[in-house]
Every structure is written in C-alpha cells, then in structure tokens.
Design a protein around this motif. Structure first.
Motif, PDB file in Angstrom:
ATOM      1  N   THR A  67     -36.377  12.468 -21.950  1.00 26.42           N
ATOM      2  CA  THR A  67     -37.288  12.236 -23.067  1.00 26.42           C
ATOM      3  C   THR A  67     -36.655  12.777 -24.337  1.00 26.42           C
ATOM      4  O   THR A  67     -36.095  13.873 -24.349  1.00 26.42           O
ATOM      5  CB  THR A  67     -38.645  12.924 -22.850  1.00 26.42           C
ATOM      6  N   VAL A  68     -36.741  11.985 -25.412  1.00 27.69           N
ATOM      7  CA  VAL A  68     -36.234  12.383 -26.719  1.00 27.69           C
ATOM      8  C   VAL A  68     -37.373  12.257 -27.719  1.00 27.69           C
ATOM      9  O   VAL A  68     -38.068  11.238 -27.754  1.00 27.69           O
ATOM     10  CB  VAL A  68     -35.052  11.500 -27.164  1.00 27.69           C
ATOM     11  N   TRP A  69     -37.584  13.315 -28.534  1.00 30.12           N
ATOM     12  CA  TRP A  69     -38.621  13.310 -29.548  1.00 30.12           C
ATOM     13  C   TRP A  69     -37.991  13.229 -30.934  1.00 30.12           C
ATOM     14  O   TRP A  69     -36.940  13.826 -31.182  1.00 30.12           O
ATOM     15  CB  TRP A  69     -39.469  14.576 -29.466  1.00 30.12           C
ATOM     16  N   GLY A  70     -38.639  12.510 -31.830  1.00 32.66           N
ATOM     17  CA  GLY A  70     -38.170  12.409 -33.203  1.00 32.66           C
ATOM     18  C   GLY A  70     -39.324  12.507 -34.167  1.00 32.66           C
ATOM     19  O   GLY A  70     -40.466  12.769 -33.785  1.00 32.66           O
ATOM     20  N   THR A  71     -39.045  12.261 -35.440  1.00 29.88           N
ATOM     21  CA  THR A  71     -40.071  12.394 -36.467  1.00 29.88           C
ATOM     22  C   THR A  71     -41.133  11.317 -36.365  1.00 29.88           C
ATOM     23  O   THR A  71     -42.250  11.503 -36.839  1.00 29.88           O
ATOM     24  CB  THR A  71     -39.428  12.342 -37.854  1.00 29.88           C
ATOM     25  N   SER A  72     -40.800  10.176 -35.761  1.00 28.36           N
ATOM     26  CA  SER A  72     -41.741   9.057 -35.715  1.00 28.36           C
ATOM     27  C   SER A  72     -42.227   8.727 -34.317  1.00 28.36           C
ATOM     28  O   SER A  72     -42.877   7.708 -34.113  1.00 28.36           O
ATOM     29  CB  SER A  72     -41.095   7.803 -36.334  1.00 28.36           C
ATOM     30  N   GLY A  73     -41.916   9.565 -33.351  1.00 30.47           N
ATOM     31  CA  GLY A  73     -42.376   9.271 -32.006  1.00 30.47           C
ATOM     32  C   GLY A  73     -41.406   9.781 -30.963  1.00 30.47           C
ATOM     33  O   GLY A  73     -40.594  10.674 -31.226  1.00 30.47           O
ATOM     34  N   SER A  74     -41.478   9.216 -29.785  1.00 28.09           N
ATOM     35  CA  SER A  74     -40.622   9.637 -28.688  1.00 28.09           C
ATOM     36  C   SER A  74     -40.236   8.427 -27.846  1.00 28.09           C
ATOM     37  O   SER A  74     -40.842   7.360 -27.938  1.00 28.09           O
ATOM     38  CB  SER A  74     -41.337  10.666 -27.806  1.00 28.09           C
ATOM     39  N   THR A  75     -39.212   8.622 -27.039  1.00 26.15           N
ATOM     40  CA  THR A  75     -38.797   7.589 -26.104  1.00 26.15           C
ATOM     41  C   THR A  75     -38.403   8.254 -24.797  1.00 26.15           C
ATOM     42  O   THR A  75     -37.886   9.381 -24.797  1.00 26.15           O
ATOM     43  CB  THR A  75     -37.610   6.775 -26.665  1.00 26.15           C
ATOM     44  N   SER A  76     -38.678   7.598 -23.677  1.00 24.38           N
ATOM     45  CA  SER A  76     -38.409   8.184 -22.369  1.00 24.38           C
ATOM     46  C   SER A  76     -37.713   7.172 -21.474  1.00 24.38           C
ATOM     47  O   SER A  76     -37.814   5.956 -21.683  1.00 24.38           O
ATOM     48  CB  SER A  76     -39.709   8.652 -21.698  1.00 24.38           C
ATOM     49  N   ALA A  77     -37.024   7.680 -20.479  1.00 23.94           N
ATOM     50  CA  ALA A  77     -36.332   6.827 -19.516  1.00 23.94           C
ATOM     51  C   ALA A  77     -36.305   7.515 -18.161  1.00 23.94           C
ATOM     52  O   ALA A  77     -36.254   8.749 -18.078  1.00 23.94           O
ATOM     53  CB  ALA A  77     -34.910   6.529 -19.983  1.00 23.94           C
ATOM     54  N   VAL A  78     -36.370   6.732 -17.113  1.00 23.90           N
ATOM     55  CA  VAL A  78     -36.232   7.223 -15.748  1.00 23.90           C
ATOM     56  C   VAL A  78     -34.914   6.683 -15.196  1.00 23.90           C
ATOM     57  O   VAL A  78     -34.622   5.499 -15.305  1.00 23.90           O
ATOM     58  CB  VAL A  78     -37.405   6.774 -14.862  1.00 23.90           C
ATOM     59  N   GLN A  79     -34.116   7.576 -14.613  1.00 21.47           N
ATOM     60  CA  GLN A  79     -32.804   7.192 -14.115  1.00 21.47           C
ATOM     61  C   GLN A  79     -32.638   7.613 -12.665  1.00 21.47           C
ATOM     62  O   GLN A  79     -32.989   8.733 -12.295  1.00 21.47           O
ATOM     63  CB  GLN A  79     -31.690   7.850 -14.951  1.00 21.47           C
ATOM     64  N   GLU A  80     -32.107   6.700 -11.870  1.00 24.94           N
ATOM     65  CA  GLU A  80     -31.693   7.043 -10.510  1.00 24.94           C
ATOM     66  C   GLU A  80     -30.200   7.358 -10.569  1.00 24.94           C
ATOM     67  O   GLU A  80     -29.400   6.508 -10.948  1.00 24.94           O
ATOM     68  CB  GLU A  80     -31.965   5.883  -9.549  1.00 24.94           C
ATOM     69  N   VAL A  81     -29.856   8.591 -10.230  1.00 30.81           N
ATOM     70  CA  VAL A  81     -28.496   9.084 -10.419  1.00 30.81           C
ATOM     71  C   VAL A  81     -27.862   9.358  -9.059  1.00 30.81           C
ATOM     72  O   VAL A  81     -28.475   9.954  -8.173  1.00 30.81           O
ATOM     73  CB  VAL A  81     -28.502  10.372 -11.272  1.00 30.81           C
ATOM     74  N   ARG A  82     -26.604   8.918  -8.902  1.00 31.89           N
ATOM     75  CA  ARG A  82     -25.869   9.193  -7.668  1.00 31.89           C
ATOM     76  C   ARG A  82     -24.414   9.511  -8.015  1.00 31.89           C
ATOM     77  O   ARG A  82     -23.771   8.753  -8.750  1.00 31.89           O
ATOM     78  CB  ARG A  82     -25.923   7.992  -6.722  1.00 31.89           C
ATOM     79  N   ASN A  83     -23.920  10.642  -7.510  1.00 31.57           N
ATOM     80  CA  ASN A  83     -22.518  10.998  -7.717  1.00 31.57           C
ATOM     81  C   ASN A  83     -21.819  11.055  -6.362  1.00 31.57           C
ATOM     82  O   ASN A  83     -22.272  11.748  -5.446  1.00 31.57           O
ATOM     83  CB  ASN A  83     -22.385  12.355  -8.408  1.00 31.57           C
ATOM     84  N   ALA A  84     -20.719  10.318  -6.233  1.00 30.67           N
ATOM     85  CA  ALA A  84     -19.936  10.293  -5.005  1.00 30.67           C
ATOM     86  C   ALA A  84     -18.539  10.821  -5.308  1.00 30.67           C
ATOM     87  O   ALA A  84     -17.839  10.234  -6.146  1.00 30.67           O
ATOM     88  CB  ALA A  84     -19.855   8.876  -4.446  1.00 30.67           C
ATOM     89  N   PRO A  85     -18.125  11.922  -4.688  1.00 29.61           N
ATOM     90  CA  PRO A  85     -16.795  12.460  -4.953  1.00 29.61           C
ATOM     91  C   PRO A  85     -15.713  11.413  -4.731  1.00 29.61           C
ATOM     92  O   PRO A  85     -15.717  10.687  -3.742  1.00 29.61           O
ATOM     93  CB  PRO A  85     -16.679  13.607  -3.933  1.00 29.61           C
ATOM     94  N   GLY A  86     -14.806  11.331  -5.685  1.00 28.15           N
ATOM     95  CA  GLY A  86     -13.731  10.357  -5.594  1.00 28.15           C
ATOM     96  C   GLY A  86     -14.102   8.981  -6.082  1.00 28.15           C
ATOM     97  O   GLY A  86     -13.229   8.124  -6.253  1.00 28.15           O
ATOM     98  N   VAL A  87     -15.407   8.747  -6.281  1.00 33.03           N
ATOM     99  CA  VAL A  87     -15.876   7.442  -6.755  1.00 33.03           C
ATOM    100  C   VAL A  87     -16.426   7.551  -8.168  1.00 33.03           C
ATOM    101  O   VAL A  87     -16.066   6.778  -9.063  1.00 33.03           O
ATOM    102  CB  VAL A  87     -16.950   6.861  -5.810  1.00 33.03           C
ATOM    103  N   GLY A  88     -17.304   8.535  -8.385  1.00 31.54           N
ATOM    104  CA  GLY A  88     -17.845   8.760  -9.717  1.00 31.54           C
ATOM    105  C   GLY A  88     -19.356   8.686  -9.757  1.00 31.54           C
ATOM    106  O   GLY A  88     -20.033   8.565  -8.725  1.00 31.54           O
ATOM    107  N   LEU A  89     -19.885   8.763 -10.971  1.00 30.32           N
ATOM    108  CA  LEU A  89     -21.327   8.806 -11.200  1.00 30.32           C
ATOM    109  C   LEU A  89     -21.866   7.405 -11.476  1.00 30.32           C
ATOM    110  O   LEU A  89     -21.305   6.655 -12.274  1.00 30.32           O
ATOM    111  CB  LEU A  89     -21.625   9.714 -12.394  1.00 30.32           C
ATOM    112  N   THR A  90     -22.959   7.078 -10.820  1.00 26.21           N
ATOM    113  CA  THR A  90     -23.653   5.816 -11.041  1.00 26.21           C
ATOM    114  C   THR A  90     -25.061   6.117 -11.546  1.00 26.21           C
ATOM    115  O   THR A  90     -25.767   6.946 -10.962  1.00 26.21           O
ATOM    116  CB  THR A  90     -23.741   4.989  -9.748  1.00 26.21           C
ATOM    117  N   VAL A  91     -25.452   5.464 -12.627  1.00 25.79           N
ATOM    118  CA  VAL A  91     -26.776   5.668 -13.226  1.00 25.79           C
ATOM    119  C   VAL A  91     -27.504   4.326 -13.237  1.00 25.79           C
ATOM    120  O   VAL A  91     -27.004   3.333 -13.783  1.00 25.79           O
ATOM    121  CB  VAL A  91     -26.663   6.221 -14.656  1.00 25.79           C
ATOM    122  N   ARG A  92     -28.690   4.310 -12.641  1.00 27.91           N
ATOM    123  CA  ARG A  92     -29.513   3.104 -12.597  1.00 27.91           C
ATOM    124  C   ARG A  92     -30.791   3.364 -13.388  1.00 27.91           C
ATOM    125  O   ARG A  92     -31.543   4.294 -13.089  1.00 27.91           O
ATOM    126  CB  ARG A  92     -29.863   2.733 -11.147  1.00 27.91           C
TER     127      ARG A  92
END
Length: 350
Positions: A67-92
C-alpha cells in the motif's frame, strides 16, 4: 549494473508512445522498539545485508500486500511472491494475474533485498540501528530502524529471525506518517541449502547486482543530455544510460527510496493522456496518473520527462521540481503578451 525492472520497462514503452516529433496515511505503528544507544554505529546494517542475501538465496513463497499513500489518496496491490534459488524471484499481481520475473532489489521486486550499492547509499544518508524483536505474519522477527540525521524515523524493517527475508518494510515521511508498506501476510520459507564453505553464488551475484552504472555520463553530456547528479532528499544518481529505444534512463536513490527518470526527445501528445490529470506546480504543468503522485510526465525544452517514484510524496514532488521545466514567464513578459493580444483585437490590419 542496476537493470530496469520489467514492470517499469513495459510502462515506459507505453508512455514513450505519447511522445511525438522525435492526503497521506496517518497511521503509526507501535511495534518497533526504540533503537539502541550506540549513536555512532549502524548496528542494523549487517542485519539488512543478511536479509538481502537471504531474499535472493533462500527459497520462499507467500502473499505480499503493498500500500502506498499520497496527498490525494492511496493505492494497493496484492502480490503472490515466489523465490527459487538459482532461478530467481517471480511476482504475480492479483487479480490481474500479470506475472514477471524481478530482481528483489528493484521496484518490481519490492526493494526487499537491496544491493550492496544501495546499502552503501543508505549508510551515507541514514543511521541504521537494531530495534529489538517483534513478529510479522506470524513469524519471529528482528527489527531494524532507519533514522534521519535529526533522529526521526525514516523506515523500519521486520527481518525474519530464522535467517529469512524481509517480512515487512515501512517508509515514513518527515511528519512520522507511514507512506509505504510492503508486508507478507503469509510466508513459507524453505530450509537453507547445505553449507559449502562459501557464500551461495546466487547471493553473491545478487549483492553485486545494482552496482553503479555511471560510465555513460561523459558520452551523454557530450550528446547534449543535461541532468543533475543528485536530487533533493539525498537522492544520488546511481545509474545513467541510453536505452536501445533512444531514451535516457536515470536512477536516483537515497538507499530507501528510488526515483526513476526517463528522458526522450520530442513533444508530449497530451490528447492521448486520457488516464492522466494535469496539475500546475510552481507555474509548470505536469501530468499525473496515479492518486499518490508516483507517476508523472511533462514536456520541457524539446524533451519529455517521465518519472516513476517509490518515495514519500514530499520527496517525489521535490525530485520532480528539481528536474528541467519550461521557464515560468515573468510579469513583464506576461503583460507584454497580453498587450499584444489586445492590440490585435483593435487593429483589424494585423
């Protein structure tokens, strides 16, 4: 070299098509313990470094809420995060389902595993101290506070006590208000890989990622590109290069926040800015897309400037104001133009 996050790249590709011719959140957290009394030492820097390595080398998966807040409102996001060693980070991203691979030290990766360079910048601008223990998403955590020179709190981290990644990260503005939160609401961490006597290759490679990328500055200067080496709020230039598409990318950071600037020759096609709204600031017109003011675009001097920020609103606003804008005409120039228009109305031969 710090590489441009995929999400930023895709956004910039869309925004470059617009070029032609070439109230903040007031919630406060009481979970953090006051920092230690060692005023001259960054006692929490090693904890952040360990968490950055774990965020790249350990396997884990979970749901992260941003969640990020600013002077005129806010915005939010939901992320499914997976990190696999040797492969890297995946964000959905949910519910869109958009999936991307991301470096955990970039905006797209949540800035949860800062590079060695970012930690160096952080140490120059802030004091980083241990702040006791707590819990986040049901897991035991070690707390780290990031303090400004005047002792006020700029950020806090909840670091997984079981040698895992950052569980929660908060940024606060100069009035003590939380302006950015990225927190796991559930997380599963895999056991560490068997020790082999040396740091995992993925970890050392990850910590090297994000080194200074400033070798192109002399050539950019020679080609007529003008940009500051620093922006207000301790934002230092860590990356500057020309992209294959022809625009210039500039990355600024104070170790906590990142401001990315894209510059292209041409004029702004304002008719295509349907999802943006115009604002007048200090006599200049800029266009803003999101309610928290983290995405802005404007034209100046035959160039179009696009800014993506992950920073408190006051810092993002100051950064935008410090970049080139069309000169504001003085009073006599405005009066002169007004008089010329009046004379043209009364003189039918002009």
């Amino acid at each position: 070299m710090i590489r441009l996050p995929v999400s930023l790249f895709l956004a910039v590709v869309m925004l470059l098509g617009l070029v032609t011719g070439g109230p903040a959140h007031a919630a406060r957290s009481s979970q953090a313990v006051p920092p230690d009394d060692v005023e001259s030492e960054d006692t929490g820097l090693d904890l952040l470094r360990e968490a950055a390595i774990a965020g790249r080398s350990r396997g884990y998966s979970g749901t992260r809420y941003v969640t990020v807040w600013g002077t005129s409102g806010s915005t939010s996001a939901v992320q499914e995060v997976r990190n696999a060693p040797g492969v890297g980070l995946t964000v959905r991203a949910e519910p869109s389902g958009h999936t991307q691979n991301a470096d955990p030290g970039t905006l797209a990766g949540g800035l949860s595993s800062p590079s060695g360079t970012m930690l160096e910048v952080l140490a120059r601008n802030y004091r980083v101290v241990e702040a006791g223990e707590g819990r986040a998403c049901g897991r035991a955590a070690r707390l780290v506070n990031v303090l400004r020179a005047d002792g006020t709190l700029a950020a806090r981290y909840w670091i997984d006590r079981a040698a895992g990644p950052v569980l929660r990260r908060e940024l606060l503005d100069t009035r003590g208000r939380i302006v950015h939160t990225a927190a796991f609401v559930d997380l599963t961490v895999q056991p560490p890989a068997p020790a082999r006597g040396t740091a995992p290759a993925a970890a050392t490679a990850g910590m090297a990622t994000g080194g200074l990328d400033l070798g192109q500055i002399p050539r950019l200067r020679a080609d007529g590109w003008r940009f500051p080496l620093a922006l207000p709020g301790g934002l230092e230039l860590f990356s500057a290069h020309r992209a294959p598409a022809g625009h210039v990318y500039l990355g600024y950071s104070d170790g906590l926040s990142v401001v990315s600037v894209f510059i292209q020759h041409g004029a702004l096609d304002e008719e295509r800015l349907r999802d943006w709204h115009a604002e007048r600031r200090n006599g200049h017109t800029i266009w803003i897309r999101d309610p928290v003011g983290q995405e802005t675009i404007w034209a100046s001097g035959g160039h179009v400037y696009t800014v993506f920020a992950d920073a408190p609103a006051d810092m993002a606003d100051a950064a935008v104001a410090a970049l080139p804008h069309e000169p504001v005409p003085d009073l006599w120039a405005r009066l002169g133009r007004g008089a010329s228009r009046v004379l043209s109305w009364v003189n039918p031969f002009e």
